[in-house]
Design an enzyme around this catalytic site. Structure first.
Site, PDB file in Angstrom:
ATOM      1  N   TYR A  25       0.852  -1.194   0.000  1.00  0.00           N
ATOM      2  CA  TYR A  25       0.000   0.000   0.000  1.00  0.00           C
ATOM      3  C   TYR A  25       0.888   1.244   0.000  1.00  0.00           C
ATOM      4  O   TYR A  25       0.875   2.058   0.901  1.00  0.00           O
ATOM      5  CB  TYR A  25      -0.909  -0.033   1.236  1.00  0.00           C
ATOM      6  CG  TYR A  25      -2.128   0.856   1.129  1.00  0.00           C
ATOM      7  CD1 TYR A  25      -3.199   0.505   0.324  1.00  0.00           C
ATOM      8  CD2 TYR A  25      -2.202   2.041   1.858  1.00  0.00           C
ATOM      9  CE1 TYR A  25      -4.321   1.314   0.227  1.00  0.00           C
ATOM     10  CE2 TYR A  25      -3.323   2.870   1.771  1.00  0.00           C
ATOM     11  CZ  TYR A  25      -4.366   2.490   0.960  1.00  0.00           C
ATOM     12  OH  TYR A  25      -5.481   3.300   0.853  1.00  0.00           O
ATOM     13  N   GLY A  26       1.708   1.361  -1.072  1.00  0.00           N
ATOM     14  CA  GLY A  26       2.572   2.526  -1.217  1.00  0.00           C
ATOM     15  C   GLY A  26       1.986   3.460  -2.264  1.00  0.00           C
ATOM     16  O   GLY A  26       0.770   3.655  -2.349  1.00  0.00           O
ATOM     17  N   SER A  27       2.884   4.015  -3.100  1.00  0.00           N
ATOM     18  CA  SER A  27       2.473   4.981  -4.122  1.00  0.00           C
ATOM     19  C   SER A  27       1.357   4.411  -5.016  1.00  0.00           C
ATOM     20  O   SER A  27       0.278   4.982  -5.143  1.00  0.00           O
ATOM     21  CB  SER A  27       3.714   5.342  -4.949  1.00  0.00           C
ATOM     22  OG  SER A  27       3.385   6.101  -6.067  1.00  0.00           O
ATOM     23  N   GLN A  88       9.983  -7.678  -3.925  1.00  0.00           N
ATOM     24  CA  GLN A  88       8.941  -8.621  -4.355  1.00  0.00           C
ATOM     25  C   GLN A  88       9.333 -10.096  -4.207  1.00  0.00           C
ATOM     26  O   GLN A  88       8.544 -10.885  -3.675  1.00  0.00           O
ATOM     27  CB  GLN A  88       8.506  -8.323  -5.791  1.00  0.00           C
ATOM     28  CG  GLN A  88       7.660  -7.063  -5.883  1.00  0.00           C
ATOM     29  CD  GLN A  88       7.123  -6.809  -7.276  1.00  0.00           C
ATOM     30  OE1 GLN A  88       7.187  -7.664  -8.146  1.00  0.00           O
ATOM     31  NE2 GLN A  88       6.577  -5.631  -7.486  1.00  0.00           N
ATOM     32  N   HIS A 110       4.641  -4.021 -12.928  1.00  0.00           N
ATOM     33  CA  HIS A 110       5.931  -3.928 -13.614  1.00  0.00           C
ATOM     34  C   HIS A 110       6.378  -5.373 -13.869  1.00  0.00           C
ATOM     35  O   HIS A 110       6.196  -6.229 -13.009  1.00  0.00           O
ATOM     36  CB  HIS A 110       6.929  -3.185 -12.724  1.00  0.00           C
ATOM     37  CG  HIS A 110       8.232  -2.840 -13.390  1.00  0.00           C
ATOM     38  ND1 HIS A 110       8.350  -2.592 -14.744  1.00  0.00           N
ATOM     39  CD2 HIS A 110       9.487  -2.702 -12.880  1.00  0.00           C
ATOM     40  CE1 HIS A 110       9.614  -2.316 -15.030  1.00  0.00           C
ATOM     41  NE2 HIS A 110      10.320  -2.379 -13.923  1.00  0.00           N
ATOM     42  N   GLY A 136       1.683   7.037  -8.362  1.00  0.00           N
ATOM     43  CA  GLY A 136       0.386   6.807  -7.733  1.00  0.00           C
ATOM     44  C   GLY A 136      -0.430   8.074  -7.474  1.00  0.00           C
ATOM     45  O   GLY A 136      -1.605   8.141  -7.854  1.00  0.00           O
TER      46      GLY A 136
HETATM   47  P1  NDP Z   1       6.306   1.956  -3.027  1.00  0.00           P
HETATM   48  O1  NDP Z   1       7.751   1.919  -2.675  1.00  0.00           O
HETATM   49  O2  NDP Z   1       5.588   3.248  -3.018  1.00  0.00           O
HETATM   50  O3  NDP Z   1       5.480   0.974  -2.081  1.00  0.00           O
HETATM   51  C1  NDP Z   1       5.991  -0.230  -1.742  1.00  0.00           C
HETATM   52  C2  NDP Z   1       5.049  -0.965  -0.837  1.00  0.00           C
HETATM   53  O4  NDP Z   1       5.693  -2.197  -0.602  1.00  0.00           O
HETATM   54  C3  NDP Z   1       4.796  -0.295   0.504  1.00  0.00           C
HETATM   55  O5  NDP Z   1       3.447  -0.465   0.819  1.00  0.00           O
HETATM   56  C4  NDP Z   1       5.664  -1.131   1.452  1.00  0.00           C
HETATM   57  O6  NDP Z   1       5.086  -1.273   2.709  1.00  0.00           O
HETATM   58  C5  NDP Z   1       5.615  -2.488   0.783  1.00  0.00           C
HETATM   59  N1  NDP Z   1       6.754  -3.313   1.160  1.00  0.00           N
HETATM   60  C6  NDP Z   1       8.052  -3.118   0.834  1.00  0.00           C
HETATM   61  N2  NDP Z   1       8.800  -4.096   1.397  1.00  0.00           N
HETATM   62  C7  NDP Z   1       7.941  -4.922   2.033  1.00  0.00           C
HETATM   63  C8  NDP Z   1       8.106  -6.111   2.797  1.00  0.00           C
HETATM   64  N3  NDP Z   1       9.303  -6.657   2.980  1.00  0.00           N
HETATM   65  N4  NDP Z   1       6.998  -6.694   3.329  1.00  0.00           N
HETATM   66  C9  NDP Z   1       5.787  -6.142   3.140  1.00  0.00           C
HETATM   67  N5  NDP Z   1       5.566  -5.003   2.443  1.00  0.00           N
HETATM   68  C10 NDP Z   1       6.637  -4.407   1.895  1.00  0.00           C
HETATM   69  O7  NDP Z   1       6.186   1.203  -4.438  1.00  0.00           O
HETATM   70  P2  NDP Z   1       5.440   1.721  -5.731  1.00  0.00           P
HETATM   71  O8  NDP Z   1       3.993   1.883  -5.433  1.00  0.00           O
HETATM   72  O9  NDP Z   1       6.207   2.845  -6.334  1.00  0.00           O
HETATM   73  O10 NDP Z   1       5.653   0.460  -6.707  1.00  0.00           O
HETATM   74  C11 NDP Z   1       4.804  -0.658  -6.672  1.00  0.00           C
HETATM   75  C12 NDP Z   1       4.836  -1.310  -8.042  1.00  0.00           C
HETATM   76  O11 NDP Z   1       4.288  -0.392  -8.987  1.00  0.00           O
HETATM   77  C13 NDP Z   1       6.242  -1.643  -8.537  1.00  0.00           C
HETATM   78  O12 NDP Z   1       6.191  -2.844  -9.242  1.00  0.00           O
HETATM   79  C14 NDP Z   1       6.572  -0.480  -9.477  1.00  0.00           C
HETATM   80  O13 NDP Z   1       7.507  -0.808 -10.478  1.00  0.00           O
HETATM   81  C15 NDP Z   1       5.192  -0.225 -10.078  1.00  0.00           C
HETATM   82  N6  NDP Z   1       5.011   1.110 -10.654  1.00  0.00           N
HETATM   83  C16 NDP Z   1       5.353   2.220  -9.926  1.00  0.00           C
HETATM   84  C17 NDP Z   1       5.175   3.479 -10.466  1.00  0.00           C
HETATM   85  C18 NDP Z   1       5.537   4.711  -9.689  1.00  0.00           C
HETATM   86  O14 NDP Z   1       5.658   5.762 -10.321  1.00  0.00           O
HETATM   87  N7  NDP Z   1       5.696   4.677  -8.381  1.00  0.00           N
HETATM   88  C19 NDP Z   1       4.613   3.664 -11.824  1.00  0.00           C
HETATM   89  C20 NDP Z   1       4.173   2.437 -12.440  1.00  0.00           C
HETATM   90  C21 NDP Z   1       4.407   1.199 -11.881  1.00  0.00           C
HETATM   91  P3  NDP Z   1       5.573  -0.397   3.994  1.00  0.00           P
HETATM   92  O15 NDP Z   1       5.705   1.027   3.494  1.00  0.00           O
HETATM   93  O16 NDP Z   1       4.493  -0.582   4.966  1.00  0.00           O
HETATM   94  O17 NDP Z   1       6.891  -1.004   4.363  1.00  0.00           O
END
Ligand code: NDP
Length: 326
Positions: A25-27, A88, A110, A136
Site C-alpha cells: 500500500y505505497g504509491s 517482491q 511492472h 500513484g
Molecule cells: P512503493 O515503494 O511506493 O510501495 C511499496 C510498498 O511495498 C509499501 O506499501 C511497502 O510497505 C511495501 N513493502 C516493501 N517491502 C515490504 C516487505 N518486505 N513486506 C511487506 N511489504 C513491503 O512502491 P510503488 O507503489 O512505487 O511500486 C509498486 C509497483 O508499482 C512496482 O512494481 C513499481 O515498479 C510499479 N510502478 C510504480 C510506479 C511509480 O511511479 N511509483 C509507476 C508504475 C508502476 P511499507 O511502506 O508498509 O513497508
C-alpha cells in the site's frame, strides 16, 4: 497503429463478485486501491507485519479491510502485487507463492520480477500486468478529476483464456481506459521502462546538473543558472506535449531558439552511448547490476545520495524554491 483500448472496449463484468487483494500500500497501492473501490470493485489489502510496516495502518485509515499477506492471498481471486520491485521476490516466496491456488490471477504493475525470473509463478494461474504510466498520486488525482493516466496491459500466462480481459478490466477500474491502454509484452514493458529510466530520467537529470555546474563555474549567478537548468524545462515539455515538436519549434519557440535546437542540440546527445545502454538493457545487464546493488544494501546509491544531497545545485535549489516558489 496498435489498438488503443478505451472505456467502451472493456467490460468490467469479468471482475464482478471477485475479490482483488492489493499487496503493498505505497504509491501505486493506495491510488489503485482507492480508484478500483470507487469503480465498484471489492478490494482488500494485504500488508506486512504492522509493527514494521506502516502500510497496514495507512490502508485501514483509508477504510480498507487489511489482512496479513498470506490471508489476503487466500481470500482473493486476483492478487495484485504492488510491492516495491526489489522486495517482491522475498515477500512472494515467504507469503504468496505457497498460498496461491489454481484459477487465481497474479497481477503486477511492472514486469521485472517475472521477466528476470526472480518470481516464477505456478503454471496453473493467469499472470498479467497493468501499468499506469505515472506515479500513484497522479493516478489518483486524475481519476478524481474524471480523467486517467494512459497505461499498458500484458499477459504472461493465460490459463483461463480470459487473462487479457482481466488485465484490461483492472486498467479500466483504475481509470486508465478513460485515456488509453495498449497491449504489450512483459519484456517490452520492463525493458522499455528500464531504458526510459536510464536514458530519459538519467539523461535529463545529468543534463540539468551539468548545465548548472558549467554556468556557475563560468561566473553566472546561481539563481539564474538554476532557473535555466531546471525551470525552463517545464514550459518546453508542456508545449511539446500539447502541439508536437515541429509546431513547438516553428510557432512557439523563437527563431534563434529553433536554430539553436537544430544546430547544436545533436552535439549534446551521445547516440552511441544510448544504443549501448539499450543493448545492455536487452541483455539483462542493467537488471543484473540493479539486483546486485540491492542485494548488497545499495552501497553505490547510498554513496551517491550523500554526494548529490550536499551539492551546490541542491543547496541553490532549496533557496530558489523558498524565494521564487514552486
Ligand atoms: P512503493 O515503494 O511506493 O510501495 C511499496 C510498498 O511495498 C509499501 O506499501 C511497502 O510497505 C511495501 N513493502 C516493501 N517491502 C515490504 C516487505 N518486505 N513486506 C511487506 N511489504 C513491503 O512502491 P510503488 O507503489 O512505487 O511500486 C509498486 C509497483 O508499482 C512496482 O512494481 C513499481 O515498479 C510499479 N510502478 C510504480 C510506479 C511509480 O511511479 N511509483 C509507476 C508504475 C508502476 P511499507 O511502506 O508498509 O513497508
Amino acid at each position: 497503429f496498435e489498438k488503443i483500448y478505451r472505456d467502451e472496449d472493456v467490460d468490467l463484468s469479468i471482475l464482478e463478485g471477485k475479490t482483488i487483494a492489493v499487496i503493498g500500500y505505497g504509491s501505486q497501492g493506495r491510488a489503485q486501491s482507492m480508484n478500483m473501490r470507487e469503480s465498484g470493485m471489492n478490494i482488500i489489502v494485504g500488508a506486512g507485519d504492522r509493527t514494521r510496516h506502516s502500510s497496514w495502518d495507512k490502508a485501514e485509515a483509508d477504510g480498507f479491510t487489511v489482512y496479513p499477506i498470506e490471508e489476503a492471498v487466500e481470500k482473493a481471486d486476483i492478487v495484485h502485487i504492488l510491492l516495491q520491485d526489489p522486495a517482491q521476490p522475498s515477500v512472494y516466496y515467504e507469503s504468496i507463492h505457497g498460498h496461491l491456488k489454481p484459477g487465481q490471477t497474479l497481477s503486477f504493475a511492472h514486469g521485472f520480477a517475472v521477466l528476470y525470473g526472480t518470481i516464477k509463478p505456478p503454471k496453473d494461474i493467469d499472470v498479467v500486468l497493468f501499468v499506469p504510466n505515472g506515479p500513484g498520486p497522479v493516478t489518483r488525482q486524475k481519476f478524481k478529476d474524471g480523467s486517467g493516466i494512459w497505461g499498458c496491459v500484458s499477459v504472461d500466462q493465460d490459463v483461463s483464456g480470459n487473462a487479457r480481459e482481466t488485465a484490461l478490466a483492472i486498467s479500466k477500474a483504475v481509470g486508465s481506459t478513460r485515456v488509453g491502454v495498449v497491449d504489450m509484452t512483459f519484456q517490452h514493458e520492463t525493458e522499455g521502462d528500464n531504458y526510459e529510466e536510464q536514458v530519459l530520467y538519467g539523461g535529463t537529470i545529468h543534463l540539468m546538473r551539468t548545465m548548472y555546474n558549467i554556468m556557475v563555474k563560468n561566473g553566472y549567478p546561481r539563481s539564474f543558472a538554476y532557473a535555466k537548468a531546471i525551470r525552463s524545462i517545464r514550459s518546453i515539455i508542456d508545449d511539446i506535449d500539447a502541439v508536437g515538436i515541429e509546431a513547438y519549434l516553428t510557432s512557439r519557440a523563437s527563431r534563434t531558439c529553433e536554430f539553436a535546437v537544430r544546430h547544436s542540440g545533436p552535439r549534446v546527445i551521445n547516440e552511441e552511448a544510448m544504443q549501448e545502454i539499450f543493448e545492455e538493457t536487452e541483455r539483462g545487464i542493467f537488471a543484473r547490476n540493479w539486483l546486485q546493488e540491492f542485494s548488497l544494501g545499495m552501497p553505490t546509491l547510498n554513496r551517491m545520495r550523500r554526494t548529490w544531497a550536499d551539492s551546490d545545485m541542491e543547496q541553490t535549489g532549496e533557496i530558489w524554491r523558498e524565494k521564487f516558489g514552486k
